[in-house]
Design an enzyme around this catalytic site. Structure first.
Site, PDB file in Angstrom:
ATOM      1  N   SER A 179       3.947  -2.003  10.431  1.00 24.04           N
ATOM      2  CA  SER A 179       4.858  -1.981  10.256  1.00 24.04           C
ATOM      3  C   SER A 179       5.517  -3.610  10.527  1.00 24.04           C
ATOM      4  O   SER A 179       6.425  -4.097  10.300  1.00 24.04           O
ATOM      5  CB  SER A 179       5.628  -2.205  11.830  1.00 24.04           C
ATOM      6  OG  SER A 179       5.102  -0.467  12.161  1.00 24.04           O
ATOM      7  N   LYS A 224       0.256   4.357  -0.319  1.00 25.56           N
ATOM      8  CA  LYS A 224      -0.653   5.423   0.545  1.00 25.56           C
ATOM      9  C   LYS A 224       0.208   6.712  -0.410  1.00 25.56           C
ATOM     10  O   LYS A 224      -0.607   6.625  -1.673  1.00 25.56           O
ATOM     11  CB  LYS A 224      -0.214   5.964   1.977  1.00 25.56           C
ATOM     12  CG  LYS A 224      -0.018   4.576   2.923  1.00 25.56           C
ATOM     13  CD  LYS A 224      -0.047   4.880   4.128  1.00 25.56           C
ATOM     14  CE  LYS A 224      -0.359   3.414   4.798  1.00 25.56           C
ATOM     15  NZ  LYS A 224      -0.544   3.300   6.391  1.00 25.56           N
ATOM     16  N   HIS A 265      -9.456   1.065   5.287  1.00 25.13           N
ATOM     17  CA  HIS A 265      -8.117   1.515   5.887  1.00 25.13           C
ATOM     18  C   HIS A 265      -8.394   2.277   7.392  1.00 25.13           C
ATOM     19  O   HIS A 265      -8.922   3.270   6.597  1.00 25.13           O
ATOM     20  CB  HIS A 265      -7.236   1.990   4.434  1.00 25.13           C
ATOM     21  CG  HIS A 265      -5.950   2.092   5.410  1.00 25.13           C
ATOM     22  ND1 HIS A 265      -5.212   3.084   6.027  1.00 25.13           N
ATOM     23  CD2 HIS A 265      -5.061   0.765   5.058  1.00 25.13           C
ATOM     24  CE1 HIS A 265      -4.389   2.380   6.310  1.00 25.13           C
ATOM     25  NE2 HIS A 265      -3.673   0.987   6.084  1.00 25.13           N
ATOM     26  N   GLY A 284       2.915   2.311  10.450  1.00 19.94           N
ATOM     27  CA  GLY A 284       3.654   3.098  10.431  1.00 19.94           C
ATOM     28  C   GLY A 284       4.489   3.290  12.283  1.00 19.94           C
ATOM     29  O   GLY A 284       4.736   4.666  12.101  1.00 19.94           O
ATOM     30  N   GLU A 305      -5.401  -5.041  10.527  1.00 22.55           N
ATOM     31  CA  GLU A 305      -4.018  -3.898  10.732  1.00 22.55           C
ATOM     32  C   GLU A 305      -4.723  -3.271  12.203  1.00 22.55           C
ATOM     33  O   GLU A 305      -5.274  -2.732  12.364  1.00 22.55           O
ATOM     34  CB  GLU A 305      -3.902  -2.412   9.595  1.00 22.55           C
ATOM     35  CG  GLU A 305      -4.015  -3.742   8.272  1.00 22.55           C
ATOM     36  CD  GLU A 305      -3.294  -2.666   7.426  1.00 22.55           C
ATOM     37  OE1 GLU A 305      -2.212  -2.958   7.078  1.00 22.55           O
ATOM     38  OE2 GLU A 305      -3.810  -2.165   7.281  1.00 22.55           O
ATOM     39  N   GLU A 311      -6.502   4.169   8.528  1.00 22.35           N
ATOM     40  CA  GLU A 311      -6.531   5.851   7.988  1.00 22.35           C
ATOM     41  C   GLU A 311      -7.519   6.681   7.318  1.00 22.35           C
ATOM     42  O   GLU A 311      -7.751   8.011   7.363  1.00 22.35           O
ATOM     43  CB  GLU A 311      -5.554   6.259   7.143  1.00 22.35           C
ATOM     44  CG  GLU A 311      -3.832   6.212   7.570  1.00 22.35           C
ATOM     45  CD  GLU A 311      -2.873   5.144   7.072  1.00 22.35           C
ATOM     46  OE1 GLU A 311      -2.773   5.392   5.593  1.00 22.35           O
ATOM     47  OE2 GLU A 311      -1.407   4.730   7.630  1.00 22.35           O
ATOM     48  N   ASN A 355       0.867  -1.285   0.208  1.00 25.25           N
ATOM     49  CA  ASN A 355       0.031  -0.120  -0.425  1.00 25.25           C
ATOM     50  C   ASN A 355       1.010   1.000  -0.119  1.00 25.25           C
ATOM     51  O   ASN A 355       2.178   1.634   1.081  1.00 25.25           O
ATOM     52  CB  ASN A 355      -0.995   0.140   1.095  1.00 25.25           C
ATOM     53  CG  ASN A 355      -1.677   1.047   1.806  1.00 25.25           C
ATOM     54  OD1 ASN A 355      -1.542   2.570   0.410  1.00 25.25           O
ATOM     55  ND2 ASN A 355      -2.555   1.350   2.878  1.00 25.25           N
TER      56      ASN A 355
HETATM   57  P1  PGA Z   1       3.692   0.232   7.863  1.00 26.30           P
HETATM   58  O1  PGA Z   1       1.448   0.734   7.121  1.00 26.30           O
HETATM   59  O2  PGA Z   1       3.761  -0.109   6.647  1.00 26.30           O
HETATM   60  O3  PGA Z   1       3.702   1.271   7.418  1.00 26.30           O
HETATM   61  O4  PGA Z   1       2.590  -0.018   9.446  1.00 26.30           O
HETATM   62  C1  PGA Z   1       0.775  -0.715   6.681  1.00 26.30           C
HETATM   63  C2  PGA Z   1      -0.420  -0.499   6.490  1.00 26.30           C
HETATM   64  O5  PGA Z   1      -0.818   0.914   6.840  1.00 26.30           O
HETATM   65  O6  PGA Z   1      -1.398  -0.860   5.397  1.00 26.30           O
END
Ligand code: PGA
Length: 253
Positions: free
Chosen positions: A215, A11, A97, A175, A169, A99, A9
């Site tokens: 992560s 983003k 997601h 992140g 997640e 976010e 992803n």
């Molecule tokens: P990340 O994001 O690997 O940077 O923690 C994962 C995601 O949001 O899909």
């Protein structure tokens, strides 16, 4: 057997040049495995979907979108329909997601409508579920994950459900560099599969792929994938570096 699935992803990152270069590097680096042994997808921003789809067209790497709207057309300024995503070469789409749930404030009901619309439009949705840190600390993890599943999958029958991938997640791991331990991931994945069995029966629950995200890095991918109910990885930050993402793909088989 569930084939491993690794999705990157991107983003709100990359540009027109970088997105194509990254996609080509992923296709080249995963050519020995992608398709037969592992499903691989890259998930760029909307505006680069078409270019990325072209860049990976001769490989087994699939393309996904980060979001979709549930209406097929009309006066919905700024939105993108499932048919538009199909039209530019998308196979997958992320729905809900964290976010989008927590930054853009999408409701559970909206996420559910998007999942249904994506399937009707011939896309394969990846429904993201997961709790905030305060929800985990407050003992509400199971309640939140269950609510995300029930509302996200509302109205889907067994046949439609077979098009869905789930991504667990935990928001506190996204992140932040703070990955869930493999045991924490397995515990929730097993819980999710149990819920899916109640909703759709054991056979289908055994087929649905449940990805872990938060992560994920080359050095923790193998241990996460070694868990019985972790079927793949949804990778954010580490998917922006072709070398790291390719290493994660190799660690997933
Ligand atoms: P990340 O994001 O690997 O940077 O923690 C994962 C995601 O949001 O899909």
């Amino acid at each position: 057997m569930r084939k491993p699935f690794v999705a990157g992803n991107w983003k709100l990152n990359t540009d027109s040049h970088l997105s194509v270069a990254l996609a080509k590097a992923v296709a080249a680096g995963s050519a020995d495995l992608a398709g037969d042994r592992v499903s691989v997808a890259v998930i760029p921003p909307f505006v680069y979907l078409q270019a990325v789809a072209k860049a990976v067209s001769s490989s087994a790497v699939a393309v996904g979108a980060q979001d979709v709207y549930f209406e097929p057309k009309g006066a919905f300024t700024g939105e993108i329909s499932p048919a538009m995503l199909k039209d530019v070469g998308c196979t997958y789409v992320l729905c809900g997601h964290s976010e989008r749930r927590h930054v853009i404030r999408e409701s559970d009901e909206l996420v559910g409508k998007k999942v249904t619309a994506a399937i009707h439009g011939g896309l394969l949705p990846i429904l993201c579920v997961g709790e905030l840190l305060e929800e985990r600390d407050g003992g509400k993890m199971e309640q939140v994950v269950e609510r995300h599943l029930w509302t996200g999958l509302a109205g889907l029958d067994v046949e439609k459900m077979s098009a869905v991938t789930i991504a667990y997640e935990p928001v506190w791991a996204i992140g932040t560099g703070r990955t869930a331990t493999p045991q924490q991931a397995q515990e929730v994945h097993q819980f999710i599969r149990g819920l899916l069995a109640k909703m759709y029966g054991k056979d289908l629950a055994a087929e649905i792929r449940i990805l872990y995200g938060g992560s994920v890095k080359p050095d923790n991918a193998k241990e996460l994938m070694a868990q019985a109910d972790v079927d793949g990885l949804l990778v954010g930050g580490a998917s922006l570096k072709a070398d790291d993402f390719v290493k994660i793909i190799h660690a997933s088989v």
